[in-house]
Design a protein around this motif. Structure first.
Motif, mmCIF file in Angstrom:
data_model
loop_
_atom_site.group_PDB
_atom_site.id
_atom_site.type_symbol
_atom_site.label_atom_id
_atom_site.label_comp_id
_atom_site.label_asym_id
_atom_site.label_seq_id
_atom_site.Cartn_x
_atom_site.Cartn_y
_atom_site.Cartn_z
ATOM 1 N N TRP A 1 0.833 -1.200 0.000
ATOM 2 C CA TRP A 1 0.000 0.000 0.000
ATOM 3 C C TRP A 1 0.870 1.254 0.000
ATOM 4 N N ALA A 2 1.931 1.231 0.790
ATOM 5 C CA ALA A 2 2.825 2.390 0.852
ATOM 6 C C ALA A 2 3.487 2.647 -0.496
ATOM 7 N N VAL A 3 3.903 1.568 -1.166
ATOM 8 C CA VAL A 3 4.520 1.712 -2.482
ATOM 9 C C VAL A 3 3.518 2.274 -3.486
ATOM 10 N N SER A 4 2.270 1.789 -3.418
ATOM 11 C CA SER A 4 1.236 2.288 -4.332
ATOM 12 C C SER A 4 0.967 3.770 -4.107
ATOM 13 N N VAL A 5 0.884 4.160 -2.830
ATOM 14 C CA VAL A 5 0.663 5.578 -2.518
ATOM 15 C C VAL A 5 1.821 6.426 -3.027
ATOM 16 N N LEU A 6 3.051 5.933 -2.831
ATOM 17 C CA LEU A 6 4.221 6.667 -3.303
ATOM 18 C C LEU A 6 4.206 6.802 -4.823
ATOM 19 N N GLN A 7 3.802 5.742 -5.515
ATOM 20 C CA GLN A 7 3.726 5.797 -6.971
ATOM 21 C C GLN A 7 2.721 6.849 -7.428
ATOM 22 N N TRP A 8 1.558 6.879 -6.772
ATOM 23 C CA TRP A 8 0.545 7.870 -7.133
ATOM 24 C C TRP A 8 1.030 9.285 -6.845
ATOM 25 N N LEU A 9 1.709 9.465 -5.728
ATOM 26 C CA LEU A 9 2.224 10.795 -5.402
ATOM 27 C C LEU A 9 3.259 11.252 -6.426
ATOM 28 N N LEU A 10 4.135 10.337 -6.829
ATOM 29 C CA LEU A 10 5.133 10.678 -7.841
ATOM 30 C C LEU A 10 4.471 11.013 -9.174
ATOM 31 N N ALA A 11 3.459 10.219 -9.544
ATOM 32 C CA ALA A 11 2.768 10.461 -10.810
ATOM 33 C C ALA A 11 2.042 11.804 -10.794
ATOM 34 N N LEU A 12 1.336 12.088 -9.700
ATOM 35 C CA LEU A 12 0.616 13.359 -9.602
ATOM 36 C C LEU A 12 1.584 14.535 -9.552
ATOM 37 N N GLY A 13 2.707 14.343 -8.848
ATOM 38 C CA GLY A 13 3.702 15.406 -8.797
ATOM 39 C C GLY A 13 4.300 15.693 -10.164
ATOM 40 N N ALA A 14 4.597 14.630 -10.913
ATOM 41 C CA ALA A 14 5.141 14.813 -12.262
ATOM 42 C C ALA A 14 4.112 15.472 -13.178
ATOM 43 N N PHE A 15 2.841 15.074 -13.023
ATOM 44 C CA PHE A 15 1.783 15.669 -13.846
ATOM 45 C C PHE A 15 1.639 17.159 -13.543
ATOM 46 N N TRP A 16 1.676 17.490 -12.250
ATOM 47 C CA TRP A 16 1.595 18.904 -11.875
ATOM 48 C C TRP A 16 2.785 19.683 -12.428
ATOM 49 N N TYR A 17 3.973 19.082 -12.387
ATOM 50 C CA TYR A 17 5.176 19.746 -12.886
ATOM 51 C C TYR A 17 5.058 20.050 -14.378
ATOM 52 N N VAL A 18 4.415 19.134 -15.110
ATOM 53 C CA VAL A 18 4.282 19.318 -16.557
ATOM 54 C C VAL A 18 3.249 20.391 -16.886
ATOM 55 N N ILE A 19 2.099 20.353 -16.193
ATOM 56 C CA ILE A 19 0.998 21.246 -16.585
ATOM 57 C C ILE A 19 1.105 22.635 -15.976
ATOM 58 N N ARG A 20 1.998 22.823 -15.011
ATOM 59 C CA ARG A 20 2.052 24.127 -14.347
ATOM 60 C C ARG A 20 2.507 25.237 -15.293
ATOM 61 N N GLY A 21 3.274 24.875 -16.320
ATOM 62 C CA GLY A 21 3.755 25.887 -17.253
ATOM 63 C C GLY A 21 2.890 26.043 -18.493
ATOM 64 N N VAL A 22 1.741 25.368 -18.518
ATOM 65 C CA VAL A 22 0.874 25.431 -19.692
ATOM 66 C C VAL A 22 -0.024 26.659 -19.618
ATOM 67 N N ASP A 23 -0.059 27.405 -20.683
ATOM 68 C CA ASP A 23 -0.982 28.538 -20.797
ATOM 69 C C ASP A 23 -2.282 28.001 -21.391
ATOM 70 N N TRP A 24 -3.240 27.693 -20.515
ATOM 71 C CA TRP A 24 -4.455 27.030 -20.974
ATOM 72 C C TRP A 24 -5.287 27.930 -21.873
ATOM 73 N N GLY A 25 -5.232 29.240 -21.631
ATOM 74 C CA GLY A 25 -5.973 30.158 -22.493
ATOM 75 C C GLY A 25 -5.440 30.141 -23.915
ATOM 76 N N ALA A 26 -4.104 30.210 -24.031
ATOM 77 C CA ALA A 26 -3.489 30.176 -25.358
ATOM 78 C C ALA A 26 -3.707 28.820 -26.020
ATOM 79 N N THR A 27 -3.669 27.759 -25.207
ATOM 80 C CA THR A 27 -3.893 26.419 -25.754
ATOM 81 C C THR A 27 -5.300 26.284 -26.313
ATOM 82 N N ALA A 28 -6.287 26.769 -25.545
ATOM 83 C CA ALA A 28 -7.675 26.700 -26.007
ATOM 84 C C ALA A 28 -7.876 27.534 -27.271
ATOM 85 N N ALA A 29 -7.219 28.696 -27.318
ATOM 86 C CA ALA A 29 -7.352 29.552 -28.503
ATOM 87 C C ALA A 29 -6.738 28.890 -29.730
#
Length: 212
Positions: free
Chosen positions: A14-42
């Motif tokens: 369970w601990a390994v699974s939680v750590l995997q999810w945290l790493l995945a969510l952290g990496a996802f946040w790192y990727v999308i934080r620099g996205v300009d969603w307004g420009a992307t939608a346009a």
């Protein structure tokens, strides 16, 4: 000794699974934080629905082809589900995107294969090598066909750009063909890894864990 819980999974799992999810969510946040969603939608709004559908279809086809390639290769040695081989591919691609080098993902491919499929180290090295060769050859062949279309057939590429693209994509084709043609010698790398595994097992107390 840790007793498994009611669901059949130990606290460690369970601990390994939680750590995997945290790493995945952290990496996802790192990727999308620099996205300009307004420009992307346009930008997406300026595209026709046909173009968007074509891009999504090609992307889906790419994923299916990658999953299927691993599925065929792995099932040549052991029984593995399509979901398992999809995980193998996605983990390797994840490493490629996190580390700024495609070589990083391919270098950890044997480790990922052994973790998800349980194949021997020698087999994992061979499978990873064949997959790399096939990927490079198919990627290069597809790119060359595009260069041929936009170059000699339609004349949309100048001579300089055409030369650069032919050279760069030709490297992929040559590398893939070289790996596949020398595939008979993959047993050398496999024996080397197997010998290393035997050496690691000699380490007191932690040898079996090091050997995987």
């Amino acid at each position: 000794m840790t007793e498994p819980d009611d669901s059949g999974r130990s606290p460690r799992r369970w601990a390994v699974s939680v750590l995997q999810w945290l790493l995945a969510l952290g990496a996802f946040w790192y990727v999308i934080r620099g996205v300009d969603w307004g420009a992307t939608a346009a930008a997406l709004g300026d595209l026709s629905s046909l173009v968007v559908a074509a891009v999504l279809a090609v992307t889906a086809l790419e994923f299916c082809a990658r999953f299927a390639m691993w599925y065929v290769l792995v099932n040549g040695l052991v029984d593995a589900s399509l979901a398992t081989t999809a995980r193998v591919d996605l983990v390797i691609k994840f490493v490629n995107h996190v580390v700024p080098s495609k070589a990083a993902g391919h270098s950890v491919a044997p480790l990922v294969l052994r973790h998800y499929t349980g194949v021997e180290w020698s087999d994992a090295v061979g499978l990873a090598g064949v997959n790399t060769g096939l990927y490079a050859a198919l990627y290069g062949a597809t790119a060359l066909s595009s260069v041929a279309y936009f170059g000699p057939l339609t004349g949309r590429l100048s001579g300089g750009w055409l030369l650069v693209l032919v050279f760069s994509t030709g490297i992929y084709v040559a590398a893939g063909a070289l790996v596949l043609l020398t595939g008979r010698r993959m047993d050398v790398a496999g024996r080397l890894v197997a010998r290393l595994e035997g050496t690691l097992r000699q380490v007191p107390r932690i040898g079996d864990r090091l050997a995987g």
